[in-house]
Design an enzyme around this catalytic site. Structure first.
Site, PDB file in Angstrom:
ATOM      1  N   HIS A   1       1.542  -1.379  -0.352  1.00  0.00           N
ATOM      2  CA  HIS A   1       0.141  -0.100  -0.362  1.00  0.00           C
ATOM      3  C   HIS A   1       1.001   1.245   0.584  1.00  0.00           C
ATOM      4  O   HIS A   1       1.892   1.491  -0.812  1.00  0.00           O
ATOM      5  CB  HIS A   1      -0.860   0.230   1.367  1.00  0.00           C
ATOM      6  CG  HIS A   1      -2.195   0.825   0.987  1.00  0.00           C
ATOM      7  ND1 HIS A   1      -2.558   1.843   0.109  1.00  0.00           N
ATOM      8  CD2 HIS A   1      -3.074   1.583   2.262  1.00  0.00           C
ATOM      9  CE1 HIS A   1      -3.512   2.283   0.792  1.00  0.00           C
ATOM     10  NE2 HIS A   1      -3.930   2.071   2.251  1.00  0.00           N
TER      11      HIS A   1
ATOM     12  N   HIS B   1      -1.935  -1.785  -9.513  1.00  0.00           N
ATOM     13  CA  HIS B   1      -3.042  -1.414  -8.974  1.00  0.00           C
ATOM     14  C   HIS B   1      -3.728  -2.035  -8.671  1.00  0.00           C
ATOM     15  O   HIS B   1      -4.551  -2.599 -10.214  1.00  0.00           O
ATOM     16  CB  HIS B   1      -3.405   0.056  -9.279  1.00  0.00           C
ATOM     17  CG  HIS B   1      -4.028   0.626  -8.193  1.00  0.00           C
ATOM     18  ND1 HIS B   1      -6.059   0.678  -8.064  1.00  0.00           N
ATOM     19  CD2 HIS B   1      -3.317   1.445  -7.431  1.00  0.00           C
ATOM     20  CE1 HIS B   1      -5.380   1.553  -6.943  1.00  0.00           C
ATOM     21  NE2 HIS B   1      -4.220   1.905  -6.598  1.00  0.00           N
TER      22      HIS B   1
ATOM     23  N   ASP C   1       2.607   6.061  -7.067  1.00  0.00           N
ATOM     24  CA  ASP C   1       3.735   5.720  -6.301  1.00  0.00           C
ATOM     25  C   ASP C   1       5.244   5.475  -7.001  1.00  0.00           C
ATOM     26  O   ASP C   1       6.265   5.912  -6.590  1.00  0.00           O
ATOM     27  CB  ASP C   1       3.537   4.457  -4.541  1.00  0.00           C
ATOM     28  CG  ASP C   1       2.676   5.011  -3.771  1.00  0.00           C
ATOM     29  OD1 ASP C   1       3.371   5.941  -3.232  1.00  0.00           O
ATOM     30  OD2 ASP C   1       2.139   3.900  -3.560  1.00  0.00           O
TER      31      ASP C   1
HETATM   32  N1  ACO Z   1       5.180  -6.636 -10.535  1.00  0.00           N
HETATM   33  C1  ACO Z   1       4.629  -8.038 -11.305  1.00  0.00           C
HETATM   34  N2  ACO Z   1       3.772  -8.591 -11.393  1.00  0.00           N
HETATM   35  C2  ACO Z   1       2.842  -8.258 -10.992  1.00  0.00           C
HETATM   36  C3  ACO Z   1       2.551  -6.637  -9.903  1.00  0.00           C
HETATM   37  C4  ACO Z   1       3.359  -5.945  -9.967  1.00  0.00           C
HETATM   38  N3  ACO Z   1       3.897  -4.892  -9.710  1.00  0.00           N
HETATM   39  N4  ACO Z   1       1.180  -6.586  -9.749  1.00  0.00           N
HETATM   40  C5  ACO Z   1       0.758  -7.425 -10.402  1.00  0.00           C
HETATM   41  N5  ACO Z   1       1.726  -8.575 -11.078  1.00  0.00           N
HETATM   42  C6  ACO Z   1       0.845  -9.697 -11.321  1.00  0.00           C
HETATM   43  C7  ACO Z   1       0.567 -10.517 -10.213  1.00  0.00           C
HETATM   44  O1  ACO Z   1       1.758 -12.048  -9.979  1.00  0.00           O
HETATM   45  C8  ACO Z   1      -0.769 -12.065 -11.032  1.00  0.00           C
HETATM   46  O2  ACO Z   1      -0.417 -12.199 -12.226  1.00  0.00           O
HETATM   47  P1  ACO Z   1      -0.449 -13.351 -12.586  1.00  0.00           P
HETATM   48  O3  ACO Z   1      -1.886 -13.278 -12.579  1.00  0.00           O
HETATM   49  O4  ACO Z   1      -0.261 -14.212 -13.271  1.00  0.00           O
HETATM   50  O5  ACO Z   1      -0.977 -14.630 -10.505  1.00  0.00           O
HETATM   51  C9  ACO Z   1      -1.286 -10.212 -11.953  1.00  0.00           C
HETATM   52  O6  ACO Z   1      -0.024  -9.209 -11.491  1.00  0.00           O
HETATM   53  C10 ACO Z   1      -2.349  -9.704 -11.180  1.00  0.00           C
HETATM   54  O7  ACO Z   1      -1.280  -9.573  -9.257  1.00  0.00           O
HETATM   55  P2  ACO Z   1      -2.906  -8.988  -8.369  1.00  0.00           P
HETATM   56  O8  ACO Z   1      -1.991  -9.847  -7.172  1.00  0.00           O
HETATM   57  O9  ACO Z   1      -3.851 -10.423  -8.427  1.00  0.00           O
HETATM   58  O10 ACO Z   1      -3.246  -7.745  -8.419  1.00  0.00           O
HETATM   59  P3  ACO Z   1      -3.918  -7.569  -7.140  1.00  0.00           P
HETATM   60  O11 ACO Z   1      -5.081  -6.835  -7.405  1.00  0.00           O
HETATM   61  O12 ACO Z   1      -3.943  -8.101  -5.765  1.00  0.00           O
HETATM   62  O13 ACO Z   1      -2.048  -6.551  -6.641  1.00  0.00           O
HETATM   63  C11 ACO Z   1      -1.107  -4.442  -6.046  1.00  0.00           C
HETATM   64  C12 ACO Z   1      -2.389  -5.058  -6.726  1.00  0.00           C
HETATM   65  C13 ACO Z   1      -1.339  -5.028  -4.874  1.00  0.00           C
HETATM   66  C14 ACO Z   1      -1.147  -3.329  -5.981  1.00  0.00           C
HETATM   67  C15 ACO Z   1      -0.369  -4.940  -7.088  1.00  0.00           C
HETATM   68  O14 ACO Z   1      -0.132  -4.853  -8.226  1.00  0.00           O
HETATM   69  C16 ACO Z   1       1.005  -4.616  -6.546  1.00  0.00           C
HETATM   70  O15 ACO Z   1       1.907  -5.694  -5.574  1.00  0.00           O
HETATM   71  N6  ACO Z   1       2.028  -4.035  -6.870  1.00  0.00           N
HETATM   72  C17 ACO Z   1       3.235  -3.424  -6.295  1.00  0.00           C
HETATM   73  C18 ACO Z   1       3.506  -2.943  -5.409  1.00  0.00           C
HETATM   74  C19 ACO Z   1       2.418  -1.395  -4.898  1.00  0.00           C
HETATM   75  O16 ACO Z   1       2.959  -0.739  -6.176  1.00  0.00           O
HETATM   76  N7  ACO Z   1       1.616  -1.005  -4.560  1.00  0.00           N
HETATM   77  C20 ACO Z   1       1.006   0.393  -4.455  1.00  0.00           C
HETATM   78  C21 ACO Z   1      -0.264   0.593  -4.740  1.00  0.00           C
HETATM   79  S1  ACO Z   1      -0.892   1.763  -5.096  1.00  0.00           S
HETATM   80  C22 ACO Z   1      -1.001   2.769  -3.741  1.00  0.00           C
HETATM   81  O17 ACO Z   1      -1.254   1.974  -2.871  1.00  0.00           O
HETATM   82  C23 ACO Z   1      -0.454   3.875  -3.301  1.00  0.00           C
END
Ligand code: ACO
Length: 455
Positions: free
Chosen positions: A287, A328, A384
């Site tokens: 987050h 996201h 971010d």
């Molecule tokens: N890098 C690589 N792969 C990713 C990323 C990433 N940053 N984010 C998602 N994926 C992939 C997952 O591995 C998954 O792949 P799969 O379908 O092959 O298993 C797919 O994309 C879907 O990902 P989920 O985890 O199901 O997506 P979710 O909606 O649950 O997660 C989140 C969203 C937590 C923001 C995620 O994208 C992430 O971890 N990003 C990196 C952390 C980040 O930047 N967080 C800030 C968010 S903005 C905020 O809070 C202000």
């Protein structure tokens, strides 16, 4: 309440006034052969309408299972609108781009709470009130001094804000409008002061009291940076950049920390404690902690030539290593805030000088946006990805970044907290579970309870 065609052939009016003849979902339970009409309002069904679907009369009834709230609306809200596919973000109907260009953070904080822009008179009074309350009780300083030199800034902030509740015990009267009003003012006013004390603690520098002749953001920067000079004047580009970042981070509908504030606040605890819960949620790397994680990732990459290998590691890592600052839960296109932040980053770096981190970030973004893995999963830079670069250019320590986010999000947390309290449909947040543990079994301990300490 929804209707079943067997038990009640004529459609009922339903909780939302929708009739079975109107928009509804027809559900046939294969276990009983019964058919149910569940009203649809705002493209949503009430999962409590599923409760009537039972095999036996004494069954609990059908539940919805939705870990992580992937497809569950927990409230009705008038505050923030997001269209994740189109990359739209609006506060109370106003596009984020326009607010970021023209408004101030305090104006936005007012807007989030009241739903309308303030008149000049309201704004002046609001700014005066917030400015007046920037000082904290002297004991808060002693409280902050109790932390170790290397305490994480977010842990200190969480504790500092929770501690504020002890100074304002009447804040627990959450249905007293005046109490809520003063809590809004105090939290918005004191958050930058506590955040600045946290910074000074990390740096081993004396705490600087607010200078109430300065506007909100300049006052905060003065508490951060002032040394022996009688008055601190922040660079106007830095002050505006921070104010815009505060606007961009002010609210984001039902994100993890806002959901935490609503859930904690639903017990009718005081707002300082509820906001402390929000800060704790924001601390996590998935987050608000992501901006810190982005910078650590850029450090780890170290050089643009190492980006391809890093991207490969992300792609083959089965989710263990992520491209931080990308992806996201809601945005499946470019986060509209990320565009604004990128422009701000350019402005700040024109003054601070281009950094190696920025070179790596730009190249990383370029490569990721053209890579099939990220395109297929609709992974774009989020807010971010670039904020950390701005904070670093302004010499904020990396583990302090999320504190800046928390100052801003206080405006949204409070607006959402009050909306939750005044929403007659809301109750204490208490989800159900599907129990997957043992059935009943007799207690049989093998422990010896004699109190012995091994020397
Ligand atoms: N890098 C690589 N792969 C990713 C990323 C990433 N940053 N984010 C998602 N994926 C992939 C997952 O591995 C998954 O792949 P799969 O379908 O092959 O298993 C797919 O994309 C879907 O990902 P989920 O985890 O199901 O997506 P979710 O909606 O649950 O997660 C989140 C969203 C937590 C923001 C995620 O994208 C992430 O971890 N990003 C990196 C952390 C980040 O930047 N967080 C800030 C968010 S903005 C905020 O809070 C202000």
């Amino acid at each position: 309440m929804a209707t079943t065609t067997e038990t009640k052939p004529a459609p009922s009016s339903g909780a939302s006034g929708a009739a079975a003849a109107g928009d509804h979902l027809e559900i046939k339970d294969s276990r009983t052969g019964k058919t149910y009409n569940i009203p649809i309002t705002d493209e949503t069904i009430r999962t409590s309408d599923l409760k009537q679907i039972k095999v036996k009369d004494d069954d609990f009834g059908l539940m919805g299972y939705d870990p992580a709230f992937m497809n569950t609306a927990s409230c009705r809200s008038k505050i923030t609108f997001i269209d994740g596919d189109k990359g739209i973000l609006r506060y109370r109907g106003y596009p984020i781009e326009q607010l970021a260009e023209k408004a101030t953070f305090l104006e936005v904080a007012w807007l989030l709470r009241h739903g309308e822009l303030p008149t000049q008179e309201e704004y002046n009074l609001w700014v005066r009130d917030v400015t007046y309350h920037t000082y904290v009780h002297e004991n808060i300083k002693q409280f902050m001094e109790g932390f170790r030199y290397d305490a994480h800034p977010m842990s200190m902030l969480t504790a500092g804000v929770a501690a504020l509740s002890t100074f304002y015990p009447t804040a627990k009267n959450v249905y007293d409008e005046r109490e809520r009003e003063i809590a809004f003012v105090r939290l918005l006013a004191k958050m930058p002061t506590i955040a600045a004390f946290v910074y000074r603690h990390v740096k081993g520098l004396p705490y600087v009291n607010p200078d109430n002749s300065l506007p909100y953001t300049e006052n905060y920067l003065s508490m951060i940076a002032r040394m022996s000079e009688p008055k601190y004047e922040a660079h106007p580009v830095y002050a505006r950049a921070i104010d815009v970042l505060f606007i961009l981070h002010a609210d984001h509908e039902q994100n993890c920390s806002t959901n935490a504030v609503r859930a904690v606040g639903s017990s009718h605890v005081d707002p300082y404690s509820a906001v402390a819960g929000g800060i704790a949620a924001l601390y996590g790397p998935l987050h608000g902690g992501a901006n810190e994680a982005v910078l650590r990732m850029l450090e780890e990459i170290g050089h643009p030539s190492k980006i391809p290998a890093f991207i490969e590691a992300v792609k083959s890592g089965k989710g263990e290593q992520r491209l931080m600052g990308f992806g996201h839960r809601v945005y499946k296109s470019y986060d509209p805030r990320a565009r604004i932040v990128k422009k701000l980053c350019d402005d700040v770096l024109k003054i601070a000088g281009m950094t190696k981190d920025m070179e790596i970030a730009v190249e990383l973004e370029r490569i990721a946006l053209s890579d099939e893995y990220f395109i297929k999963r609709k992974l774009y830079p989020n807010v971010d990805f670039y904020t950390g670069l701005i904070y670093r250019a302004m010499h904020f320590p990396t583990d302090y970044f999320t504190v800046l986010f928390a100052i801003a999000r206080t405006a949204g947390w409070l607006a959402q907290w009050e909306e939750m309290l005044l929403d007659k449909e809301q109750k204490i947040a208490r989800p159900r579970q599907i129990y997957t543990g043992n059935g009943e079994r007799p207690y049989k301990s093998t422990l010896n309870y004699t109190h012995t300490i091994k020397k």
